[in-house]
Scaffold this motif. Structure first.
Motif, short mmCIF file in Angstrom:
data_model
loop_
_atom_site.label_atom_id
_atom_site.label_comp_id
_atom_site.label_asym_id
_atom_site.label_seq_id
_atom_site.Cartn_x
_atom_site.Cartn_y
_atom_site.Cartn_z
N TYR A 1 -47.39 19.21 21.82
CA TYR A 1 -47.19 17.80 21.49
C TYR A 1 -46.72 17.02 22.72
N GLU A 2 -47.13 15.77 22.78
CA GLU A 2 -46.62 14.88 23.82
C GLU A 2 -45.45 14.09 23.24
N ILE A 3 -44.26 14.34 23.74
CA ILE A 3 -43.06 13.65 23.29
C ILE A 3 -42.84 12.44 24.19
N LYS A 4 -42.75 11.26 23.60
CA LYS A 4 -42.55 10.04 24.37
C LYS A 4 -41.11 9.93 24.85
N ALA A 5 -40.93 9.26 25.98
CA ALA A 5 -39.60 9.04 26.52
C ALA A 5 -38.74 8.29 25.51
N ARG A 6 -37.48 8.71 25.39
CA ARG A 6 -36.47 8.10 24.50
C ARG A 6 -36.83 8.25 23.03
N ALA A 7 -37.70 9.19 22.69
CA ALA A 7 -38.06 9.41 21.29
C ALA A 7 -36.84 9.89 20.52
N SER A 8 -36.62 9.35 19.34
CA SER A 8 -35.50 9.76 18.51
C SER A 8 -35.83 11.09 17.82
N MET A 9 -34.80 11.73 17.27
CA MET A 9 -35.02 12.96 16.52
C MET A 9 -35.93 12.71 15.33
N SER A 10 -35.78 11.56 14.72
CA SER A 10 -36.62 11.21 13.58
C SER A 10 -38.09 11.10 14.01
N ASP A 11 -38.33 10.46 15.15
CA ASP A 11 -39.70 10.35 15.66
C ASP A 11 -40.30 11.72 15.96
N ILE A 12 -39.50 12.59 16.56
CA ILE A 12 -39.98 13.93 16.90
C ILE A 12 -40.29 14.72 15.64
N MET A 13 -39.42 14.60 14.64
CA MET A 13 -39.66 15.29 13.38
C MET A 13 -40.98 14.85 12.76
N GLU A 14 -41.23 13.55 12.72
CA GLU A 14 -42.47 13.03 12.14
C GLU A 14 -43.69 13.52 12.91
N LEU A 15 -43.59 13.59 14.23
CA LEU A 15 -44.71 14.05 15.05
C LEU A 15 -45.01 15.53 14.79
N LEU A 16 -43.97 16.37 14.79
CA LEU A 16 -44.18 17.80 14.58
C LEU A 16 -44.59 18.11 13.14
N LYS A 17 -44.17 17.29 12.23
CA LYS A 17 -44.56 17.50 10.83
C LYS A 17 -46.02 17.10 10.61
N SER A 18 -46.49 16.10 11.37
CA SER A 18 -47.86 15.60 11.19
C SER A 18 -48.91 16.56 11.74
N GLY A 19 -48.52 17.36 12.75
CA GLY A 19 -49.50 18.25 13.38
C GLY A 19 -50.41 17.56 14.36
N ARG A 20 -50.08 16.32 14.76
CA ARG A 20 -50.92 15.58 15.72
C ARG A 20 -50.66 16.09 17.14
N SER A 21 -51.12 17.30 17.39
CA SER A 21 -50.87 17.92 18.68
C SER A 21 -51.91 17.46 19.71
N ILE A 22 -51.66 17.78 20.97
CA ILE A 22 -52.59 17.45 22.05
C ILE A 22 -53.87 18.25 21.87
N LEU A 23 -55.02 17.58 21.97
CA LEU A 23 -56.30 18.24 21.80
C LEU A 23 -56.99 18.42 23.14
N TYR A 24 -57.52 19.60 23.34
CA TYR A 24 -58.35 19.91 24.51
C TYR A 24 -59.79 20.04 24.02
N SER A 25 -60.72 20.18 24.92
CA SER A 25 -62.12 20.32 24.51
C SER A 25 -62.85 21.28 25.43
N VAL A 26 -63.86 21.91 24.87
CA VAL A 26 -64.76 22.77 25.63
C VAL A 26 -66.18 22.39 25.22
N SER A 27 -67.06 22.20 26.21
CA SER A 27 -68.41 21.70 25.94
C SER A 27 -69.45 22.77 26.25
N PHE A 28 -70.48 22.80 25.41
CA PHE A 28 -71.59 23.72 25.59
C PHE A 28 -72.89 22.91 25.52
N PRO A 29 -73.52 22.66 26.65
CA PRO A 29 -74.78 21.91 26.64
C PRO A 29 -75.88 22.66 25.89
#
Length: 405
Positions: free
Chosen positions: A133-161
């Motif tokens: 997860y990308e945690i924003k600067a000065r994020a509150s504990m409540s904000d962090i809890m909502e982010l980790l609960k949502s599962g909106r993690s950083i996404l990577y990608s791999v491409s196959f032509p």
């Protein structure tokens, strides 16, 4: 004298004589009588203990209110993090571990507050989700809890032509630094993985991506096959995917795919050999692909392999690559033409012909272009032989200049 007067006199007589007071004495407050002494029951140990309990209960309630206010205020307030940062929640991590790691990385100020207050926000069976997860600067504990609960993690990608073999797709997955886990020891069937871009979060296994690719290709093939032209001379989905893989490798021009497909289908309908150059390469090098510095010689065209469509009749035994959606749709619904030949036009595309005479004219034009470039006559530019009689009097398809993977 009345009875009232007599009673008053009797009362005064009983109190004694009236003594006059000075003004100072009159203003001085009278002495208040002492309160009655406490009873023996009031001074008992039980009463004292009960009073102590009541006092402590009040103090505990006051402290609890203050502590709750402090905790909730801290939970909602901006955190100590000065700049955006990435934070990883591993698979199976519990709330205590997550809270401790957050405090260790100076993302939150108090792990205990985060742990206990977050627990109150999670319903039964709910937990913080694994991922990066990308945690924003000065994020509150409540904000962090909502982010980790949502599962909106950083996404990577791999491409196959489109047009890669299974082996080439596996090599790309091995080179990806974020994907984890081993690849299966046995390769999936050629043509069974869908070329596309796949998004994933950190911690995703390579085997999971392969499962997604296989399911996506199966679904795509079924959908396109169900909408195919019923007059196609193809008996199964396996043959359908095989021809689509050849079309995929023959041209990289999107508008040509349905035209190229029509040529191969027309040749199949007439019992002619497909004479497709990419099938020669697959027969020689398999899923590894042709080395970039290794040319295709005229002698290679005569090599007897199960995939050399200059030697065998009909389709090769398996696909030679993983075709994409456009190639599949081109084969399912090809152009309606009488063309039996195509050759490179010198600009990256191809020129098509329905008759041998027209085709030979196109070949001469192509060979002149190659001669002007000083091409070595011993090297087959794209795996094509010299003109020679083919089945039912047709000639082999001459050189076509295009990229071969």
């Amino acid at each position: 004298m009345s009875d009232t007067t007599n009673q008053s006199n009797d009362s005064q007589a009983q109190k004694g004589p009236i003594i006059p007071k000075s003004p100072n004495e009159a203003l001085r407050p009278e002495r208040v009588p002492e309160p009655p002494k406490r009873s023996r029951n009031a001074r008992s140990q039980i009463v004292l203990f009960l009073n102590f309990i009541m006092t402590m209960a009040v103090l505990v309630c006051v402290v609890a209110v203050i502590a709750f206010y402090y905790a909730t205020s801290t939970y909602q307030s901006p955190g100590p993090l000065q700049t955006n940062t990435n934070f990883i929640v591993r698979n199976g991590a519990g709330l205590a571990e997550i809270a401790s790691n957050l405090e260790r990385n100076a993302i939150i100020s108090d792990a205990r507050i985060f742990r206990y207050l977050t627990a109150t926000h999670l319903s039964a069976g709910e937990s913080l989700k694994a991922g990066e997860y990308e945690i924003k600067a000065r994020a509150s504990m409540s904000d962090i809890m909502e982010l980790l609960k949502s599962g909106r993690s950083i996404l990577y990608s791999v491409s196959f032509p489109e047009g890669l073999t299974v082996r080439q797709m596996f090599d790309r997955m091995l080179q990806d630094p974020v994907l984890e886990g081993d690849l299966p020891a046995a390769l999936p069937a050629e043509g069974s993985l869908r070329p596309d871009t796949y998004k994933f979060s950190r911690g995703t296994k390579r085997s999971e991506i392969i499962e997604q690719m296989a399911a996506a290709q199966q679904k795509l093939v079924d959908q396109v096959w169900d909408k195919r032209d019923p007059s196609l001379p193809l008996r199964s989905k396996d043959e359908f995917v095989t021809l689509a893989s050849i079309v995929e490798k023959e041209t990289g021009v999107p508008d040509e795919r349905a035209h190229v497909a029509s040529v191969f289908l027309n040749r199949l309908g007439k019992g002619m050999r497909l004479q497709s150059d990419p099938t020669i390469i697959y027969g020689l090098f398999g899923g590894e692909g042709k080395p970039a510095d290794r040319p295709i010689y005229q002698s290679d065209l005569k090599r007897d392999t199960p995939y050399n469509t200059y030697v065998i009749k009909g389709l090769p035994p398996t696909p030679i690559a993983n075709p994409g959606k456009d190639a599949l749709e081109a084969v399912a619904n090809p152009w309606k033409t009488q063309d039996l030949y195509f050759v490179a036009d010198g600009t990256g595309g191809h020129v098509f012909a329905a008759t041998l005479e027209e085709h030979n004219s196109n070949v001469k034009r192509w060979r002149k272009l190659e001669a002007d470039k000083g091409s070595d006559p011993n090297i087959a530019v794209d795996g094509q032989p010299e003109e020679q009689p083919a089945d039912n009097g047709a000639t082999a398809v001459p050189p076509k200049k295009k990229k071969i993977n």
